[in-house]
Design an enzyme around this catalytic site. Sequence first.
Site, short mmCIF file in Angstrom:
data_model
loop_
_atom_site.label_atom_id
_atom_site.label_comp_id
_atom_site.label_asym_id
_atom_site.label_seq_id
_atom_site.Cartn_x
_atom_site.Cartn_y
_atom_site.Cartn_z
N ARG A 101 0.83 -1.21 0.00
CA ARG A 101 0.00 0.00 0.00
C ARG A 101 0.86 1.25 0.00
NH1 ARG A 101 -1.96 0.61 6.21
NH2 ARG A 101 -0.28 -0.56 7.17
N ASP A 260 11.23 -7.43 7.09
CA ASP A 260 10.79 -6.46 6.08
C ASP A 260 10.49 -5.10 6.69
OD1 ASP A 260 8.53 -8.23 7.06
OD2 ASP A 260 7.36 -6.63 6.14
#
EC number: 2.7.7.-
Length: 493
Positions: A101, A260
């Site tokens: 996103r 991540d």
Amino acid sequence: MNIPLNAMVAEDSGLRWRNEFAALPPKFFTRLQPTPLPDPYWVGRSNAAAQQLGLDAGWFASADALEVFTGNALLPGMEPLASVYSGHQFGVWAGQLGDGRAIMLGQTEGGFEVQLKGAGLTPYSRMADGRAVLRSSIREFLCSEAMHGLGIPTTRALCVTGSDARVRREEIETAAVVTRTAPSFIRFGHFEHFWANDKLDELRTLADFVIDRFYPECRLTKRFGGNAYAAFLEAVSERTAALLAQWQAVGFCHGVMNTDNMSILGLTIDYGPFQFLDGFNPRHICNHSDSGGRYAYNQQPNVAYWNLYCLAQALLPLIGEKEVAIAALQSYQTVFPDAFLARMRAKLGLTDAQDGDIQLVEALLSVLRQEQTDWTIFWRRLSQHMAGADAQTVRDLFVDATGIDAWLLSFGQRHASVPREAAAALMLRSNPKFVLRNHLGQQAIEAAQRKDYSGVSTLLNLLETPFDEHAGHDDYAGFPPDWASSIEISCSS
């Protein structure tokens, strides 16, 4: 004013673009356009972040800026893209992830990447909607700037825009977009992605890209037989260790330290279920989704090392020998404790180092742990005591003052050779009066949901300079209300 999808606005923002990441091969990202939101409005803006970016102040207040930072329009020179990466989540290999996103608009000539979070679907959205909601966007906006105000390396947040467009989470909420900036958003997971997919040419390209731009000294190293990739791993390890020392000293809990979510530059990145400690509980878990406590406050330093080990595994094809990679990680084990002790010495106003300092710190942490004393308030009151306030203000924080009385005696003896005025000044600029507590963020969010953004503005002002007194705002530095303990922050956004 609604500008058509991805229209270009006039170039008077003050920004110019060079887009070095976009020049990498196509396997690193997907080019795409942000998805517009209807009828956007301002929720919050950081003029300090805009100034660092080189953004024209007048343009930043314009309708064009609102459209650009909502994803409805572009500036000339922007090259929007979403990058691909993989990673370990909660200790388990999750495979391909990526900017689900987030869409990077470009990189400025000044060296800052500009990224929209919540700007719509990407190829890496993994069945999600690519949107962010107002509450999480406000929290990220405020905490990014709060960490910068504390002097902790972090991505910055330029602004938050909102829209009445509906987004479904546990309930129906409204959409928002937060604009983030950083020298780079590259994560450990970018390296893991190419290693896991056996794409060694891309792995080397990525490592060379990062080294040449951010770690050029690694090309000149004589360590590890002149192995630049091993030197790179060591440098990342040391930056990460220094960052974790700052987190622990200020009582910051990240909540989701997946690989991540670890910056290759040693920045605090991806503000989700974070929290600043209220009472000092070393085992505090700020993420409601973290049922096993993997990312508890006292686990963060070890998790960071585990994540670095994953990075070392990804870099091993470039480093060549496992023993060299392990050796490159070892400095973490010395840098973190040394950096943490240095931070604690500053919090204690100690301008020199003595052999017994670690014992003084450990004794204090034991006292604070016994009653789960408020972390931020204790340190600020101790600082004020050093500046002349009565010691009773510190003692009042404890039901049983026996332990703190004994410690204060040792503390006074340790300060016998330190000028009190210098110690007080050091403590007052090392122990903030204001941090972004969960209940303060929640109050600002609830007001914003009623279209009142004054709470966001007030908090931003306080958190940009958290060591200042800010007369008239003592309520923002007080104890959390009883209901604060019921706030649940999870990985959902």
